[in-house]
Design an enzyme around this catalytic site. Structure first.
Site, mmCIF file in Angstrom:
data_model
loop_
_atom_site.group_PDB
_atom_site.id
_atom_site.type_symbol
_atom_site.label_atom_id
_atom_site.label_comp_id
_atom_site.label_asym_id
_atom_site.label_seq_id
_atom_site.Cartn_x
_atom_site.Cartn_y
_atom_site.Cartn_z
ATOM 1 N N ARG A 94 12.373 3.449 -2.969
ATOM 2 C CA ARG A 94 12.442 4.892 -2.694
ATOM 3 C C ARG A 94 12.628 5.165 -1.200
ATOM 4 N NH1 ARG A 94 10.888 7.722 -7.424
ATOM 5 N NH2 ARG A 94 9.253 6.754 -8.659
ATOM 6 N N ASP A 154 21.097 12.599 -15.220
ATOM 7 C CA ASP A 154 21.794 11.539 -15.941
ATOM 8 C C ASP A 154 22.128 12.092 -17.343
ATOM 9 O OD1 ASP A 154 22.444 9.159 -17.261
ATOM 10 O OD2 ASP A 154 20.954 7.974 -16.229
ATOM 11 N N PHE A 187 23.673 1.924 -11.392
ATOM 12 C CA PHE A 187 22.243 2.106 -11.147
ATOM 13 C C PHE A 187 21.998 2.236 -9.651
ATOM 14 C CE2 PHE A 187 18.205 2.548 -13.001
ATOM 15 C CZ PHE A 187 17.316 2.209 -12.005
ATOM 16 N N GLU A 237 16.044 18.311 -8.062
ATOM 17 C CA GLU A 237 16.068 16.972 -8.654
ATOM 18 C C GLU A 237 16.817 16.005 -7.742
ATOM 19 O OE1 GLU A 237 14.933 14.999 -10.576
ATOM 20 O OE2 GLU A 237 14.526 15.735 -12.592
ATOM 21 N N ASP A 238 16.499 14.729 -7.876
ATOM 22 C CA ASP A 238 17.289 13.719 -7.160
ATOM 23 C C ASP A 238 18.541 13.356 -7.938
ATOM 24 O OD1 ASP A 238 15.656 12.620 -9.128
ATOM 25 O OD2 ASP A 238 15.354 10.734 -8.077
HETATM 26 C C1 PRP Z 1 14.676 10.512 -13.042
HETATM 27 C C2 PRP Z 1 15.212 11.713 -12.284
HETATM 28 C C3 PRP Z 1 15.243 12.778 -13.332
HETATM 29 C C4 PRP Z 1 15.551 12.012 -14.595
HETATM 30 C C5 PRP Z 1 17.015 12.160 -14.895
HETATM 31 O O1 PRP Z 1 13.289 10.567 -13.039
HETATM 32 O O2 PRP Z 1 14.403 12.062 -11.199
HETATM 33 O O3 PRP Z 1 14.014 13.454 -13.450
HETATM 34 O O4 PRP Z 1 15.229 10.653 -14.355
HETATM 35 O O5 PRP Z 1 17.349 11.521 -16.089
HETATM 36 P P1 PRP Z 1 17.904 12.288 -17.355
HETATM 37 O O6 PRP Z 1 18.937 13.282 -16.901
HETATM 38 O O7 PRP Z 1 18.550 11.161 -18.169
HETATM 39 O O8 PRP Z 1 16.773 12.905 -18.090
HETATM 40 P P2 PRP Z 1 12.330 9.361 -13.448
HETATM 41 O O9 PRP Z 1 11.918 9.533 -14.863
HETATM 42 O O10 PRP Z 1 13.016 8.064 -13.087
HETATM 43 O O11 PRP Z 1 11.051 9.597 -12.559
HETATM 44 P P3 PRP Z 1 10.860 9.580 -10.965
HETATM 45 O O12 PRP Z 1 11.577 10.797 -10.433
HETATM 46 O O13 PRP Z 1 9.375 9.667 -10.769
HETATM 47 O O14 PRP Z 1 11.448 8.313 -10.416
#
Ligand code: PRP
Length: 179
Positions: free
Chosen positions: A164, A102, A151, A98-99
């Site tokens: 990105r 949260d 953010f 994961e990146d």
């Molecule tokens: C982001 C990130 C995680 C998630 C984390 O993805 O990559 O998957 O949010 O948030 P959480 O811990 O509150 O669930 P996003 O939905 O923004 O999609 P993306 O990776 O395509 O940008």
């Protein structure tokens, strides 16, 4: 620095050093094993690409897409399943990449789903973690950086699909997302 950024939080050199360190740690932990890396699209694409090149163990790559954010800056708690894995995970060592974590809702949902498919093991590697925002009990096994509740964009992370491509992780100016 991009004009929409307030400041750089983690510079590309620090990211590269951390990715190398994580790569060494993961390679040592899985020595002699075969790993299936699962890139959680789309944010983790760039981190996954860099991390995989630091691994010395045998690794296959698959990807999955579940999204909870849409174009909002806050998690809705609603998880949408957009693309499943191509491979069977039964009996395999999984590393979910994961990146950012949260609230933890996305990965809680995803890891529960993956465990139901009977992998041999499952670990989570995230570049960024915001532990102060957690809503569920979820602890990643490998963490690049713990960060404050700001953010952030860049190095794969977006706001409304933008930023990105930025090489550093930066803090987005609040006026850009309308706060
Ligand atoms: C982001 C990130 C995680 C998630 C984390 O993805 O990559 O998957 O949010 O948030 P959480 O811990 O509150 O669930 P996003 O939905 O923004 O999609 P993306 O990776 O395509 O940008």
């Amino acid at each position: 620095m991009h004009n929409d950024l307030e400041s750089i939080l983690i510079a590309k050199e620090a990211i590269a050093a951390k990715v190398a360190e994580l790569g060494q740690q993961i390679s040592a932990d899985y020595e002699g094993e075969e790993l299936l890396a699962i890139c959680v699209l789309k944010g983790a694409i760039i981190f996954t690409a860099d991390l995989l090149r630091q691994l010395t163990v045998d690794v296959s790559l698959d990807s999955i897409s579940i999204s909870s954010y849409g174009h909002s800056t806050r998690s809705s708690g609603v998880v949408r399943f957009l693309k499943d894995l191509d491979e069977s995970v039964e009996g395999r060592h999984l590393l979910v990449i994961e990146d950012i974590i949260d609230t933890g809702l996305t990965l809680k949902y995803l890891t529960e789903n993956l465990w139901s498919r009977k992998p041999k093991s499952l670990k989570i590697c995230t570049l960024l973690d915001k532990p102060s925002r957690r809503q569920v009990d979820l602890k990643p096994d490998y963490v690049g950086f713990n960060i404050p509740d700001r953010f952030v964009v860049g190095y794969g992370l977006d706001y409304a699909e933008r930023y990105r491509q930025l090489p550093d992780v930066g803090i987005l100016r609040p006026e850009v997302y309308g706060e």
